[in-house]
Design a protein around this motif. Structure first.
Motif, PDB file in Angstrom:
ATOM      1  N   VAL A   1      10.763   7.835  -2.421  1.00  0.00           N
ATOM      2  CA  VAL A   1       8.698   8.303  -2.087  1.00  0.00           C
ATOM      3  C   VAL A   1       8.400   7.028  -1.626  1.00  0.00           C
ATOM      4  O   VAL A   1       9.136   5.709  -1.932  1.00  0.00           O
ATOM      5  N   ARG A   2       7.767   6.463  -0.501  1.00  0.00           N
ATOM      6  CA  ARG A   2       7.236   5.475   0.346  1.00  0.00           C
ATOM      7  C   ARG A   2       5.867   5.547   0.307  1.00  0.00           C
ATOM      8  O   ARG A   2       4.957   6.471   0.941  1.00  0.00           O
ATOM      9  N   THR A   3       5.110   4.701  -0.043  1.00  0.00           N
ATOM     10  CA  THR A   3       3.907   5.157  -0.093  1.00  0.00           C
ATOM     11  C   THR A   3       3.600   3.504   0.704  1.00  0.00           C
ATOM     12  O   THR A   3       3.772   3.089   0.751  1.00  0.00           O
ATOM     13  N   PRO A   4       1.470   3.821   0.972  1.00  0.00           N
ATOM     14  CA  PRO A   4       1.090   2.377   1.998  1.00  0.00           C
ATOM     15  C   PRO A   4       1.692   1.721   0.977  1.00  0.00           C
ATOM     16  O   PRO A   4       1.556   1.125   0.075  1.00  0.00           O
ATOM     17  N   ILE A   5       1.069   0.596   1.578  1.00  0.00           N
ATOM     18  CA  ILE A   5       1.622  -1.099   0.591  1.00  0.00           C
ATOM     19  C   ILE A   5       0.455  -1.862   0.043  1.00  0.00           C
ATOM     20  O   ILE A   5      -0.049  -2.467  -0.545  1.00  0.00           O
ATOM     21  N   VAL A   6      -1.126  -0.763   1.672  1.00  0.00           N
ATOM     22  CA  VAL A   6      -2.037  -1.157   0.633  1.00  0.00           C
ATOM     23  C   VAL A   6      -2.896  -0.151   0.361  1.00  0.00           C
ATOM     24  O   VAL A   6      -2.486   0.975   0.654  1.00  0.00           O
ATOM     25  N   GLU A   7      -2.736  -0.197  -0.815  1.00  0.00           N
ATOM     26  CA  GLU A   7      -4.041   0.574  -2.284  1.00  0.00           C
ATOM     27  C   GLU A   7      -5.320  -0.310  -2.069  1.00  0.00           C
ATOM     28  O   GLU A   7      -5.584  -0.902  -1.871  1.00  0.00           O
ATOM     29  N   PRO A   8      -6.344   1.071  -2.885  1.00  0.00           N
ATOM     30  CA  PRO A   8      -7.735   0.623  -3.781  1.00  0.00           C
ATOM     31  C   PRO A   8      -7.087  -0.293  -4.053  1.00  0.00           C
ATOM     32  O   PRO A   8      -6.466   0.251  -5.053  1.00  0.00           O
ATOM     33  N   THR A   9      -8.236  -1.452  -4.353  1.00  0.00           N
ATOM     34  CA  THR A   9      -7.915  -2.456  -5.514  1.00  0.00           C
ATOM     35  C   THR A   9      -8.423  -1.352  -6.682  1.00  0.00           C
ATOM     36  O   THR A   9      -7.759  -1.902  -7.910  1.00  0.00           O
ATOM     37  N   ALA A  10      -9.488  -0.409  -6.496  1.00  0.00           N
ATOM     38  CA  ALA A  10      -9.384   0.038  -8.528  1.00  0.00           C
ATOM     39  C   ALA A  10      -8.110   0.667  -8.901  1.00  0.00           C
ATOM     40  O   ALA A  10      -7.954   1.114 -10.097  1.00  0.00           O
ATOM     41  N   LEU A  11      -7.054   1.700  -7.904  1.00  0.00           N
ATOM     42  CA  LEU A  11      -5.809   1.517  -8.053  1.00  0.00           C
ATOM     43  C   LEU A  11      -5.791   0.646  -9.204  1.00  0.00           C
ATOM     44  O   LEU A  11      -4.630   1.241 -10.616  1.00  0.00           O
ATOM     45  N   PHE A  12      -4.892  -0.502  -9.258  1.00  0.00           N
ATOM     46  CA  PHE A  12      -4.294  -1.784  -9.936  1.00  0.00           C
ATOM     47  C   PHE A  12      -5.204  -1.908 -11.112  1.00  0.00           C
ATOM     48  O   PHE A  12      -4.440  -2.143 -12.065  1.00  0.00           O
TER      49      PHE A  12
ATOM     50  N   TYR B   1      12.004   3.829  -4.792  1.00  0.00           N
ATOM     51  CA  TYR B   1      11.159   3.595  -4.331  1.00  0.00           C
ATOM     52  C   TYR B   1      11.849   2.600  -4.113  1.00  0.00           C
ATOM     53  O   TYR B   1      12.414   1.349  -4.895  1.00  0.00           O
ATOM     54  N   THR B   2      12.426   1.477  -3.358  1.00  0.00           N
ATOM     55  CA  THR B   2      11.823   0.093  -2.632  1.00  0.00           C
ATOM     56  C   THR B   2      11.189  -0.557  -1.243  1.00  0.00           C
ATOM     57  O   THR B   2      10.716   0.656  -0.439  1.00  0.00           O
ATOM     58  N   GLY B   3      10.597  -1.672  -2.329  1.00  0.00           N
ATOM     59  CA  GLY B   3      10.066  -1.691  -0.622  1.00  0.00           C
ATOM     60  C   GLY B   3       9.098  -3.870  -1.055  1.00  0.00           C
ATOM     61  O   GLY B   3       9.463  -3.915  -2.316  1.00  0.00           O
ATOM     62  N   PRO B   4       8.705  -4.566  -0.502  1.00  0.00           N
ATOM     63  CA  PRO B   4       7.839  -5.662  -0.561  1.00  0.00           C
ATOM     64  C   PRO B   4       6.444  -5.262  -1.797  1.00  0.00           C
ATOM     65  O   PRO B   4       6.293  -4.470  -1.483  1.00  0.00           O
ATOM     66  N   MET B   5       6.361  -5.854  -2.537  1.00  0.00           N
ATOM     67  CA  MET B   5       5.129  -6.475  -3.148  1.00  0.00           C
ATOM     68  C   MET B   5       4.713  -7.488  -3.550  1.00  0.00           C
ATOM     69  O   MET B   5       5.371  -8.480  -3.036  1.00  0.00           O
TER      70      MET B   5
ATOM     71  N   ALA C   1       1.586   2.501 -10.577  1.00  0.00           N
ATOM     72  CA  ALA C   1       0.660   2.860  -9.864  1.00  0.00           C
ATOM     73  C   ALA C   1       0.807   3.559  -8.293  1.00  0.00           C
ATOM     74  O   ALA C   1       0.051   5.168  -8.876  1.00  0.00           O
ATOM     75  N   ALA C   2       0.969   3.728  -7.802  1.00  0.00           N
ATOM     76  CA  ALA C   2       1.003   3.550  -6.143  1.00  0.00           C
ATOM     77  C   ALA C   2       1.713   5.313  -6.443  1.00  0.00           C
ATOM     78  O   ALA C   2       1.415   6.219  -5.933  1.00  0.00           O
ATOM     79  N   ILE C   3       2.591   5.266  -6.904  1.00  0.00           N
ATOM     80  CA  ILE C   3       3.325   6.816  -7.131  1.00  0.00           C
ATOM     81  C   ILE C   3       2.887   7.546  -7.871  1.00  0.00           C
ATOM     82  O   ILE C   3       2.950   8.372  -7.609  1.00  0.00           O
TER      83      ILE C   3
END
Ligand code: ATP
Ligand code: MG
Length: 427
Positions: free
Chosen positions: A41-52, A108-112, A87-89
């Motif tokens: 799964v590839r999700t965006p690198i930017v998310e709404p702050t509220a999610l986290f 998934y894999t990617g930068p955090m 959280a994004a997944i």
């Protein structure tokens, strides 16, 4: 000259030759995930702050002080560079109704991104690989996820990673334990450090994984969550242990193992190494049965882990495993300018047949081009000189073994004899 610009502190460029090690690692990860039926799964690198904020919890290191949060200057949205990806997944699974026909195994894999003090194994942009199984209550899935990580260590050739497990129970069990823990810590309030005092009523469980040496004797004696577990939690934990033993996987139970994120329940685990200094945890995970509902989905159990890619690659380097990019099969030397078109055409035909071919660029004498060819690591130099040009040939010179240069026709399509020669295994 303009002043030089540098990368942001704690954020690294990944350059050759190390980048080849990353590619090798990523390919192994992909194979192992496929071996267990996990889909990427590839999700965006930017998310709404509220999610986290909603998932990770307000009283955590990440949300309190590590997030790269900003306001979108165009529309005022509160956004955050993802500090982790679970959280994004879950958001994506809920948003796209992925669980409509049952559980899903995802990775998934990617930068955090976390604003931490940079040091070995701790960066501001770092990379994770994660596996998440949504919709399965476990403990079979908890064991599967742990064995998936073990398979990865085996495939990578990493030894000596230790598994620690614990059970965080359910909310009521944690509430009972919390009351006892607070009472105990209040009795010893004088010994607490600032962090512990600040968390005493907001997130006392997190005090248990404090790394402050001065607190250790106090925490060793603290009331244990394991002693508060009811029958169901105990059965889950016992089930996991039975499955791990049956799979020949050693583990230690660490009653003080709690996770930095609020959303875990029941199983938590870490893979730790003795070889990473202070940053010993390579892979961490557990069960988070409440998160799907918390993010707005229909309640569904879930379990997963994330590993730190930089820490794994550090261990690989220490084990002497630094996979390099494969050398070119041939380096094309251009000693006669009019031969360029023909050389390009032959190179294309060889690449179409699967060969790795590097073309010389930038001119220079035959001698300097042969030096470049040698330095490229290629097994052969393909020489396009005047003599070859006139004869419709290419000179093939082995760069790794003694022997005369050989001439091959370039007329055949593809140049079969040439291919045969390049593919022959060295004597
Ligand atoms: P730590 O206690 O080391 O800060 P954490 O509990 O914050 O870890 P998780 O959020 O569980 O870590 O992330 C899973 C894994 O990601 C960690 O075990 C580690 O390998 C890696 N990781 C976390 N933060 C960083 C970082 N800043 N730089 C490099 N790797 C990291
Ligand atoms: Mg951390």
């Amino acid at each position: 000259m303009n002043a030089k610009l540098g990368a942001v502190k704690g954020m690294n460029d990944i350059l050759p030759p190390e980048s080849a090690g990353w590619e090798w690692f990523e390919a192994r990860v992909r194979d192992v995930m496929r071996g267990y039926g996990y889909q990427s799964v590839r999700t965006p690198i930017v998310e709404p702050t509220a999610l986290f904020v909603r998932s990770i919890g307000e009283v955590t290191d990440i949300v309190e002080k590590e997030m790269y949060s900003f306001t979108d200057s165009l529309n005022g949205e509160a956004l955050t560079l993802r500090p982790e990806n679970t959280a994004a997944i879950v958001r994506a699974a809920v948003e796209h109704n992925l669980l409509y026909d049952g559980g899903k195994r995802l990775w998934y894999t990617g930068p955090m991104f976390r604003h931490e003090r940079p040091q070995r194994g701790r960066y501001r942009q770092f990379h994770q690989v994660g596996a998440e199984a949504l919709g399965f209550p476990g403990p079979d899935i908890d064991a599967e996820l742990i064995l998936l990580a073990r398979r990865l260590w085996t495939v990578l050739g990493l030894r000596g990673l230790r598994l620690e497990i614990n059970c965080l129970g359910q909310a009521d069990e944690r509430a009972r334990h919390r009351a006892k823990l607070i009472a105990y810590l209040e009795q010893h309030a004088g010994q607490l450090d600032d962090d512990a005092r600040r968390r005493l009523y907001s997130n006392p469980l997190r005090i248990l994984d404090s790394k402050n040496p001065a607190l250790q004797p106090l925490l060793e004696q603290a009331p244990r969550l394991l002693d508060e577990l009811g029958e169901d939690s105990r059965a889950h934990f016992d089930g996991l242990q039975r499955l791990l033993r049956a799979a020949g996987q050693d583990f230690t139970i660490n009653p003080r193992l709690v996770r930095g994120l609020d959303y875990y329940n029941l199983t938590v685990f870490e893979w730790v190494s003795e070889h990473l200094g202070a940053q010993a945890t390579v892979c961490a995970g557990g069960r988070y049965d409440g998160l799907v509902e918390q993010i707005g989905g229909k309640p569904a159990p879930a379990c997963g882990w994330a590993l730190g890619v930089e820490r794994v690659l550090d261990l690989l380097a220490q084990a002497g495993r630094q996979p390099a990019a494969p050398a070119p099969d041939a380096y094309v030397v251009l000693a006669h300018a009019p031969a360029l078109e023909r050389a390009l055409q032959v190179a294309e035909e060889l690449r179409a047949a699967g060969m790795r071919i590097v073309m010389h660029a930038g001119g220079g004498s035959l001698k300097s081009q042969m030096k470049k060819a040698d330095a490229s690591g290629a097994r052969h130099a393909l020489i396009f000189g005047e003599r070859e040009w006139l004869a419709g040939e290419v000179g093939v010179k082995s760069l790794r073994e003694a022997g005369e240069q050989q001439q091959r026709s370039v007329a055949l399509q593809p140049p079969a004899l040439l291919l045969e020669m390049l593919m022959a295994t060295p004597a």
